[in-house]
Design a protein around this motif. Structure first.
Motif, mmCIF file in Angstrom:
data_model
loop_
_atom_site.group_PDB
_atom_site.id
_atom_site.type_symbol
_atom_site.label_atom_id
_atom_site.label_comp_id
_atom_site.label_asym_id
_atom_site.label_seq_id
_atom_site.Cartn_x
_atom_site.Cartn_y
_atom_site.Cartn_z
ATOM 1 N N LYS A 109 100.680 43.813 36.319
ATOM 2 C CA LYS A 109 100.501 42.735 37.295
ATOM 3 C C LYS A 109 100.946 43.206 38.682
ATOM 4 C CE LYS A 109 101.527 37.811 37.765
ATOM 5 N NZ LYS A 109 102.085 37.686 39.053
ATOM 6 N N THR A 110 102.071 43.899 38.756
ATOM 7 C CA THR A 110 102.562 44.412 40.035
ATOM 8 C C THR A 110 101.653 45.519 40.554
ATOM 9 O OG1 THR A 110 104.797 43.926 39.276
ATOM 10 C CG2 THR A 110 104.593 45.298 41.222
ATOM 11 N N TRP A 111 101.176 46.404 39.676
ATOM 12 C CA TRP A 111 100.279 47.486 40.086
ATOM 13 C C TRP A 111 99.011 46.920 40.717
ATOM 14 C CZ3 TRP A 111 100.454 52.725 40.451
ATOM 15 C CH2 TRP A 111 99.235 53.390 40.629
ATOM 16 N N ASN A 112 98.468 45.875 40.114
ATOM 17 C CA ASN A 112 97.236 45.287 40.623
ATOM 18 C C ASN A 112 97.450 44.550 41.945
ATOM 19 O OD1 ASN A 112 95.680 46.300 38.544
ATOM 20 N ND2 ASN A 112 95.965 44.494 37.279
ATOM 21 N N ASP A 113 98.688 44.231 42.282
ATOM 22 C CA ASP A 113 98.994 43.604 43.571
ATOM 23 C C ASP A 113 99.136 44.628 44.704
ATOM 24 O OD1 ASP A 113 98.966 41.127 42.402
ATOM 25 O OD2 ASP A 113 101.147 40.981 42.196
ATOM 26 N N LEU A 114 99.244 45.899 44.346
ATOM 27 C CA LEU A 114 99.400 46.942 45.361
ATOM 28 C C LEU A 114 98.135 47.102 46.196
ATOM 29 C CD1 LEU A 114 101.100 49.905 43.468
ATOM 30 C CD2 LEU A 114 102.106 48.496 45.242
ATOM 31 N N PRO A 115 98.289 47.484 47.465
ATOM 32 C CA PRO A 115 97.098 47.825 48.259
ATOM 33 C C PRO A 115 96.404 49.053 47.669
ATOM 34 C CG PRO A 115 99.022 47.528 49.669
ATOM 35 C CD PRO A 115 99.503 47.489 48.265
ATOM 36 N N ILE A 116 95.092 49.111 47.805
ATOM 37 C CA ILE A 116 94.302 50.183 47.202
ATOM 38 C C ILE A 116 94.686 51.555 47.751
ATOM 39 C CG2 ILE A 116 91.943 51.089 46.971
ATOM 40 C CD1 ILE A 116 91.002 48.165 46.863
ATOM 41 N N GLU A 117 95.034 51.622 49.047
ATOM 42 C CA GLU A 117 95.374 52.930 49.632
ATOM 43 C C GLU A 117 96.649 53.507 49.030
ATOM 44 O OE1 GLU A 117 96.676 49.641 52.418
ATOM 45 O OE2 GLU A 117 94.765 50.215 51.545
ATOM 46 N N ILE A 118 97.539 52.671 48.541
ATOM 47 C CA ILE A 118 98.743 53.193 47.883
ATOM 48 C C ILE A 118 98.393 53.675 46.479
ATOM 49 C CG2 ILE A 118 101.019 52.600 46.976
ATOM 50 C CD1 ILE A 118 101.388 50.705 49.296
#
Length: 142
Positions: A109-118
């Motif tokens: 869930k946290t990974w999917n909240d990250l910006p794509i560039e990160i």
């Protein structure tokens, strides 16, 4: 999957250590203490290390158990499907409290909240630097 009371206890110990290191009094806020020491809070550390684990699992495809759990196949074309989003092969409908405290559920869930560039960063050093800055600004201390 740790209980909140244990995280709070660890945070109290970390605050005590930060006060000892900085020699600041009890009136000093935790944010100032952690900033002066250059530390992340206990909750921020758990998020940081969870995201780092997912990054390494995606890159190295090890450990196989977690690599098999993480799926990159989506039924519909969404932002997660276009980017580097992942979903678990387990039941996505986590309705039970125990399931929501599960490491894989919270980390994905946290990974999917990250910006794509990160998420798409190729260098591990750059990823860690960006993820630390993201965690400091997006994850609360308590």
């Amino acid at each position: 999957g740790c209980s909140d009371y244990l995280l709070n206890f660890l945070q109290v110990l970390q605050n005590r250590a930060a006060r000892f290191v900085t020699k600041l009094g009890h009136g000093t806020s935790v944010k100032i203490l952690l900033t002066q020491c250059g530390w992340l809070s206990v909750r921020q550390l758990t998020v940081y290390h969870s995201l780092n684990f997912i990054y390494k699992t995606k890159r190295d495809k090890k450990p196989k158990y977690f690599n098999n759990i993480f799926s990159r196949e989506f039924a519909y074309k969404t932002r997660l499907a276009d980017g580097s989003g992942i979903r678990t092969n387990c039941n996505d409908k986590a309705t039970k409290t125990l399931t929501q405290q599960n490491f894989t559920f919270k980390a994905i869930k946290t990974w999917n909240d990250l910006p794509i560039e990160i998420c798409a960063e190729a260098s591990e050093f750059k990823f860690k630097t960006k993820i630390k800055a993201w965690v400091k600004s997006n994850v609360s201390i308590y």
